[in-house]
Design a protein around this motif. Structure first.
Motif, PDB file in Angstrom:
ATOM      1  N   UNK A  71       0.953  -1.120  -0.057  1.00 33.05           N
ATOM      2  CA  UNK A  71      -0.258  -0.102   0.097  1.00 33.05           C
ATOM      3  C   UNK A  71       0.915   1.255   0.111  1.00 33.05           C
ATOM      4  N   UNK A  72       1.954   1.356   0.826  1.00 30.83           N
ATOM      5  CA  UNK A  72       2.825   2.475   0.861  1.00 30.83           C
ATOM      6  C   UNK A  72       3.475   2.454  -0.468  1.00 30.83           C
ATOM      7  N   UNK A  73       3.913   1.640  -1.245  1.00 37.09           N
ATOM      8  CA  UNK A  73       4.547   1.862  -2.488  1.00 37.09           C
ATOM      9  C   UNK A  73       3.470   2.265  -3.514  1.00 37.09           C
ATOM     10  N   UNK A  74       2.244   1.973  -3.602  1.00 35.66           N
ATOM     11  CA  UNK A  74       1.269   2.484  -4.319  1.00 35.66           C
ATOM     12  C   UNK A  74       0.765   3.817  -3.910  1.00 35.66           C
ATOM     13  N   UNK A 113      -5.997   9.586 -16.036  1.00 42.13           N
ATOM     14  CA  UNK A 113      -6.511   7.947 -15.668  1.00 42.13           C
ATOM     15  C   UNK A 113      -5.771   7.184 -15.044  1.00 42.13           C
ATOM     16  N   UNK A 114      -4.297   7.477 -15.202  1.00 44.02           N
ATOM     17  CA  UNK A 114      -3.126   6.533 -14.541  1.00 44.02           C
ATOM     18  C   UNK A 114      -3.493   7.116 -12.902  1.00 44.02           C
ATOM     19  N   UNK A 115      -3.406   8.189 -12.633  1.00 41.94           N
ATOM     20  CA  UNK A 115      -3.653   8.589 -10.977  1.00 41.94           C
ATOM     21  C   UNK A 115      -4.973   8.222 -10.503  1.00 41.94           C
ATOM     22  N   UNK A 116      -5.816   7.845 -11.528  1.00 43.02           N
ATOM     23  CA  UNK A 116      -7.297   7.449 -10.964  1.00 43.02           C
ATOM     24  C   UNK A 116      -7.281   6.022 -10.574  1.00 43.02           C
ATOM     25  N   UNK A 120      -7.254   4.043  -7.103  1.00 40.37           N
ATOM     26  CA  UNK A 120      -8.260   2.792  -6.882  1.00 40.37           C
ATOM     27  C   UNK A 120      -7.532   1.604  -6.421  1.00 40.37           C
ATOM     28  N   UNK A 121      -6.515   1.494  -7.049  1.00 45.07           N
ATOM     29  CA  UNK A 121      -5.828   0.363  -6.414  1.00 45.07           C
ATOM     30  C   UNK A 121      -5.474   0.217  -4.798  1.00 45.07           C
ATOM     31  N   UNK A 122      -4.902   1.554  -4.615  1.00 45.42           N
ATOM     32  CA  UNK A 122      -5.034   1.743  -3.063  1.00 45.42           C
ATOM     33  C   UNK A 122      -6.119   1.370  -2.379  1.00 45.42           C
TER      34      UNK A 122
END
Length: 135
Positions: A71-74, A113-116, A120-122
């Motif tokens: 999570x920290x990496x993301x 989009x990459x930021x979103x 979302x992955x986080x």
């Protein structure tokens, strides 16, 4: 129990987030800033976990689980992409017509989009941890 090191954190970021190596900080100070920014975002997102950094020992104040480390990496990836987006907007938005940058809007949408997707992955990773603790 050994504490999580900056090297552990940065290695996880590099292994899982595949950033553009050209833009990754090469100095310790730059890496420290990147880790600290990621930790601020992590602390904001994670309920009940507060990480603190120690530059002199290059560690955080706990031994992080693999889930927390991911999570920290993301979170670091999110900060990385936010900086990329800010840089892109500041450089190209005012001069897109003068420099002939025709696909500015498409580039902007792609970066947003990459930021979103990263955010979302986080959220997905945090939800997975919460689901594990319920079971």
């Amino acid at each position: 129990m050994p504490l999580t090191t900056y090297d552990d954190i940065f290695k996880c970021f590099m292994d899982n987030c595949r950033p553009d190596n050209f833009r990754i900080p090469q100095t310790n100070e730059g890496k420290y800033r990147m880790i600290k920014n990621g930790i601020m975002f992590f602390n904001n997102k994670m309920d009940g976990i507060v990480l603190e950094t120690n530059d002199s020992t290059e560690t955080v104040n706990s031994k992080m689980t693999n889930d927390e480390l991911l999570i920290l990496a993301y979170c670091m990836r999110y900060d990385y992409f936010q900086c990329e987006l800010d840089d892109f907007i500041s450089v190209y938005s005012m001069f897109q017509k003068e420099v002939g940058f025709k696909d500015y809007k498409d580039q902007l949408k792609g970066r947003e989009g990459m930021l979103q997707r990263t955010e979302q992955r986080i959220i997905e990773l945090i939800t997975n941890i919460q689901d594990k603790s319920i079971m």
